[in-house]
Design an enzyme around this catalytic site. Structure first.
Site, PDB file in Angstrom:
ATOM      1  CE  LYS A 130      -2.282   2.325   3.719  1.00 52.40           C
ATOM      2  NZ  LYS A 130      -2.871   2.183   5.054  1.00 52.40           N
ATOM      3  CE1 TYR A 170       0.834 -23.356   4.489  1.00 46.34           C
ATOM      4  CE2 TYR A 170      -0.848 -24.858   3.686  1.00 46.34           C
ATOM      5  CZ  TYR A 170       0.251 -24.061   3.452  1.00 46.34           C
ATOM      6  OH  TYR A 170       0.754 -23.963   2.175  1.00 46.34           O
ATOM      7  CD  GLN A 187     -10.160  -0.313   4.914  1.00 47.66           C
ATOM      8  OE1 GLN A 187     -10.638  -1.393   5.233  1.00 47.66           O
ATOM      9  NE2 GLN A 187      -9.464   0.432   5.759  1.00 47.66           N
TER      10      GLN A 187
HETATM   11  P1  NAD Z   1       9.322 -23.684   1.917  1.00 47.21           P
HETATM   12  O1  NAD Z   1       9.114 -24.059   3.346  1.00 47.21           O
HETATM   13  O2  NAD Z   1      10.402 -24.356   1.162  1.00 47.21           O
HETATM   14  O3  NAD Z   1       9.524 -22.120   1.778  1.00 47.21           O
HETATM   15  C1  NAD Z   1       8.973 -21.169   2.632  1.00 47.21           C
HETATM   16  C2  NAD Z   1      10.003 -20.093   2.910  1.00 47.21           C
HETATM   17  O4  NAD Z   1       9.439 -19.097   3.785  1.00 47.21           O
HETATM   18  C3  NAD Z   1      11.235 -20.644   3.604  1.00 47.21           C
HETATM   19  O5  NAD Z   1      12.399 -20.151   2.969  1.00 47.21           O
HETATM   20  C4  NAD Z   1      11.101 -20.128   5.030  1.00 47.21           C
HETATM   21  O6  NAD Z   1      12.335 -19.985   5.686  1.00 47.21           O
HETATM   22  C5  NAD Z   1      10.371 -18.810   4.803  1.00 47.21           C
HETATM   23  N1  NAD Z   1       9.640 -18.320   5.981  1.00 47.21           N
HETATM   24  C6  NAD Z   1       8.756 -19.013   6.748  1.00 47.21           C
HETATM   25  N2  NAD Z   1       8.284 -18.223   7.727  1.00 47.21           N
HETATM   26  C7  NAD Z   1       8.867 -17.003   7.564  1.00 47.21           C
HETATM   27  C8  NAD Z   1       8.790 -15.772   8.269  1.00 47.21           C
HETATM   28  N3  NAD Z   1       8.017 -15.638   9.349  1.00 47.21           N
HETATM   29  N4  NAD Z   1       9.533 -14.725   7.839  1.00 47.21           N
HETATM   30  C9  NAD Z   1      10.332 -14.862   6.749  1.00 47.21           C
HETATM   31  N5  NAD Z   1      10.449 -15.987   6.049  1.00 47.21           N
HETATM   32  C10 NAD Z   1       9.726 -17.054   6.455  1.00 47.21           C
HETATM   33  O7  NAD Z   1       7.909 -23.906   1.211  1.00 47.21           O
HETATM   34  P2  NAD Z   1       7.515 -23.834  -0.333  1.00 47.21           P
HETATM   35  O8  NAD Z   1       7.048 -25.175  -0.716  1.00 47.21           O
HETATM   36  O9  NAD Z   1       8.587 -23.182  -1.113  1.00 47.21           O
HETATM   37  O10 NAD Z   1       6.242 -22.870  -0.259  1.00 47.21           O
HETATM   38  C11 NAD Z   1       6.307 -21.504  -0.642  1.00 47.21           C
HETATM   39  C12 NAD Z   1       4.921 -20.890  -0.549  1.00 47.21           C
HETATM   40  O11 NAD Z   1       4.023 -21.561  -1.427  1.00 47.21           O
HETATM   41  C13 NAD Z   1       4.307 -20.972   0.853  1.00 47.21           C
HETATM   42  O12 NAD Z   1       3.610 -19.773   1.118  1.00 47.21           O
HETATM   43  C14 NAD Z   1       3.339 -22.121   0.747  1.00 47.21           C
HETATM   44  O13 NAD Z   1       2.274 -21.981   1.652  1.00 47.21           O
HETATM   45  C15 NAD Z   1       2.884 -22.007  -0.707  1.00 47.21           C
HETATM   46  N6  NAD Z   1       2.422 -23.310  -1.219  1.00 47.21           N
HETATM   47  C16 NAD Z   1       3.317 -24.311  -1.506  1.00 47.21           C
HETATM   48  C17 NAD Z   1       2.866 -25.546  -1.962  1.00 47.21           C
HETATM   49  C18 NAD Z   1       3.802 -26.674  -2.289  1.00 47.21           C
HETATM   50  O14 NAD Z   1       3.337 -27.763  -2.636  1.00 47.21           O
HETATM   51  N7  NAD Z   1       5.098 -26.485  -2.237  1.00 47.21           N
HETATM   52  C19 NAD Z   1       1.473 -25.766  -2.094  1.00 47.21           C
HETATM   53  C20 NAD Z   1       0.602 -24.737  -1.778  1.00 47.21           C
HETATM   54  C21 NAD Z   1       1.081 -23.508  -1.338  1.00 47.21           C
HETATM   55  N1  UDP Z   2       4.169  -1.810   7.166  1.00 45.89           N
HETATM   56  C1  UDP Z   2       5.408  -2.311   6.844  1.00 45.89           C
HETATM   57  N2  UDP Z   2       6.115  -1.682   5.855  1.00 45.89           N
HETATM   58  C2  UDP Z   2       5.666  -0.583   5.207  1.00 45.89           C
HETATM   59  C3  UDP Z   2       4.382  -0.107   5.550  1.00 45.89           C
HETATM   60  C4  UDP Z   2       3.654  -0.736   6.528  1.00 45.89           C
HETATM   61  O1  UDP Z   2       5.882  -3.295   7.390  1.00 45.89           O
HETATM   62  O2  UDP Z   2       6.362  -0.094   4.322  1.00 45.89           O
HETATM   63  C5  UDP Z   2       3.418  -2.491   8.219  1.00 45.89           C
HETATM   64  C6  UDP Z   2       3.071  -1.559   9.359  1.00 45.89           C
HETATM   65  O3  UDP Z   2       3.899  -1.895  10.442  1.00 45.89           O
HETATM   66  C7  UDP Z   2       1.633  -1.849   9.676  1.00 45.89           C
HETATM   67  C8  UDP Z   2       1.163  -2.831   8.624  1.00 45.89           C
HETATM   68  O4  UDP Z   2       2.192  -2.904   7.651  1.00 45.89           O
HETATM   69  O5  UDP Z   2       1.513  -2.470  10.927  1.00 45.89           O
HETATM   70  C9  UDP Z   2      -0.112  -2.431   7.968  1.00 45.89           C
HETATM   71  O6  UDP Z   2       0.063  -1.175   7.362  1.00 45.89           O
HETATM   72  P1  UDP Z   2      -1.152  -0.192   7.195  1.00 45.89           P
HETATM   73  O7  UDP Z   2      -0.646   1.070   6.560  1.00 45.89           O
HETATM   74  O8  UDP Z   2      -2.272  -0.860   6.537  1.00 45.89           O
HETATM   75  O9  UDP Z   2      -1.631   0.031   8.684  1.00 45.89           O
HETATM   76  P2  UDP Z   2      -1.329   1.120   9.782  1.00 45.89           P
HETATM   77  O10 UDP Z   2       0.132   1.475   9.690  1.00 45.89           O
HETATM   78  O11 UDP Z   2      -2.214   2.245   9.434  1.00 45.89           O
HETATM   79  O12 UDP Z   2      -1.665   0.391  11.036  1.00 45.89           O
END
Ligand code: NAD
Ligand code: UDP
Ligand code: UDP
Length: 358
Positions: A130, A170, A187
């Site tokens: 946004k 999930y 929005q």
């Molecule tokens: P993966 O686990 O190999 O990759 C996910 C990546 O996200 C990893 O590198 C992990 O370290 C990172 N990650 C997780 N939590 C994080 C966080 N809080 N902050 C930053 N990084 C974070 O899985 P994938 O198979 O490559 O899946 C990738 C995407 O595709 C996911 O969103 C998954 O839900 C979606 N997806 C995958 C499949 C599949 O069959 N592989 C099916 C449906 C949806």
């Molecule tokens: N946010 C972020 N990076 C940005 C802008 C926003 O991580 O460059 C995060 C920010 O911390 C906020 C969330 O995204 O909590 C949602 O942003 P939004 O502008 O919708 O909400 P607000 O800041 O008004 O709560």
């Protein structure tokens, strides 16, 4: 300027895989959250080779540096160790939001964290989109359909998810991620794209992923028993990772904003061959465990273990939307993709054995 461009191109191609040279007008700054994971790293390869600037944000929960290490040091590439549950401030044109564990054993390990990543993490990404006016693609999942009552699953189906079961962190996390996306679209005018991804496989899947493709291949390669959870009558439809990347890139390039299934519609039972008679489908349903046994050429036994809770019984995407609006359909046949993946896992096993010896 042309001279300078040629010089840059030469420099780049000397040390890294050959990337296309794009001038500033065509080159985009693209954020890939979860870019060090299985799918993310293949997407990063595609975007880098096309000449874009790519920023990977990853907390390395299931991702690995080695998945993208061939780009580290490239002037178009940046790797940021960051957890998307915390805000992040970057200037980008496009965001592929993939950060979330994906395999059931991984996302069940810390369910609270899985929910936070998919809800708070997605809010941060949408807030960022946004603020900077970036297009964003959310990696949703076929799991939003739960254990489906409609087959094959089309995007108009609302799903059948147990909100308090072990998979809910999930499934519901992704459903909220979709809800958030459309709330920000309506929005705040954010340009969102939602890909509902079906089971995907390929090289760089995690060895301990626990998913059926990696489990069966590793078991077959080591002559271990192939583990069927439950009757094996449940079905899945498997797509090769390059097909998924094609679909994601096509979706980002399109103006289509409704959710869209990206998956391979060829359905397989996990093991039980009677299913094909029960459902009397026109589409051939073949047993996945036997396909793997056959391709690996193993003597592995097939064993039946307890069924997992809330395991979806049937899954096959209706991909008419993707065909119509993205002109996309999967190209890689299952056996071809599996051969590449089997080779990958065989090499990984060799590496593990080698490092255990030393
Ligand atoms: P993966 O686990 O190999 O990759 C996910 C990546 O996200 C990893 O590198 C992990 O370290 C990172 N990650 C997780 N939590 C994080 C966080 N809080 N902050 C930053 N990084 C974070 O899985 P994938 O198979 O490559 O899946 C990738 C995407 O595709 C996911 O969103 C998954 O839900 C979606 N997806 C995958 C499949 C599949 O069959 N592989 C099916 C449906 C949806
Ligand atoms: N946010 C972020 N990076 C940005 C802008 C926003 O991580 O460059 C995060 C920010 O911390 C906020 C969330 O995204 O909590 C949602 O942003 P939004 O502008 O919708 O909400 P607000 O800041 O008004 O709560
Ligand atoms: N499965 C299995 N044996 C295994 C791993 C998985 O029979 O060793 C089954 C699992 O119960 C499910 C299907 O294979 O019915 C696909 O499971 P996976 O974890 O790969 O992905 P899901 O589609 O359930 O997210």
């Amino acid at each position: 300027l042309q001279h300078l461009e040629a010089k840059i191109e030469n420099k780049v191609s000397k040390d890294f895989p050959t990337v296309k040279f794009l001038n500033y007008k065509n080159r985009k700054r693209i954020l890939v959250t979860g870019g060090a994971g299985f799918v993310g790293s293949h997407l990063v390869d595609r975007l880098m080779l096309a000449g874009h600037e790519v920023i990977v944000v990853d907390n390395f929960f299931t991702g690995r540096k080695r998945n993208v290490e061939h780009w580290v040091g490239h002037e178009n590439f940046e790797l940021v160790h960051h957890d998307i549950v915390r805000p992040l401030y970057l200037e980008v044109d496009e965001i592929y939001h993939l950060a979330s564990p994906a395999s059931p054993p991984h996302y069940m390990l810390n369910p609270v964290k899985t929910i936070k990543t998919n809800t708070l993490g997605t809010i941060n990404i949408l807030g960022l989109a946004k603020r900077v006016g970036a297009k964003v693609l959310i990696a949703s999942t076929s799991e939003v359909y739960g254990d489906p009552n409609e087959h094959p699953q089309s995007e108009t189906y609302w799903g059948h998810v147990n909100p308090i079961g072990p998979r809910a962190c999930y499934d519901e996390g992704k459903r909220v991620a979709e809800t958030l996306s459309y709330a920000y679209m309506r929005q705040e005018g954010v340009s969102v794209h939602v890909a509902r991804i079906f089971n995907t496989f390929g090289p760089r899947m995690h060895m301990n992923d626990g998913r059926v493709v990696s489990n069966f291949i590793l078991q077959a390669l080591q002559n271990d028993s192939i583990t069927i959870y439950g009757s094996g009558k449940q079905t899945r439809s498997f797509q090769y990772v390059s097909d998924l990347v094609d679909g994601l890139v096509a979706l980002m390039a399109s103006n289509y904003t409704q959710p869209i299934n990206i998956g391979n519609p060829v359905e397989h039972t996990i093991e039980d061959y009677f299913v094909r008679y029960i459902y009397n489908e026109s589409q051939l349903v073949t047993e996945f465990a036997l396909i793997i046994k056959d391709l690996v050429g193993t003597n592995s036994k097939i064993v039946e273990l307890a069924a997992v809770e809330d395991d979806p019984q049937r899954r096959r995407p209706d991909i008419s939307r993707a065909k119509k609006y993205l002109n996309w359909e999967p190209k890689v046949p299952l056996a071809e993709g599996l051969k590449t993946t089997i080779m990958y896992f065989a090499k990984e096993l060799q590496k593990t054995k080698h490092s255990q010896k030393n």
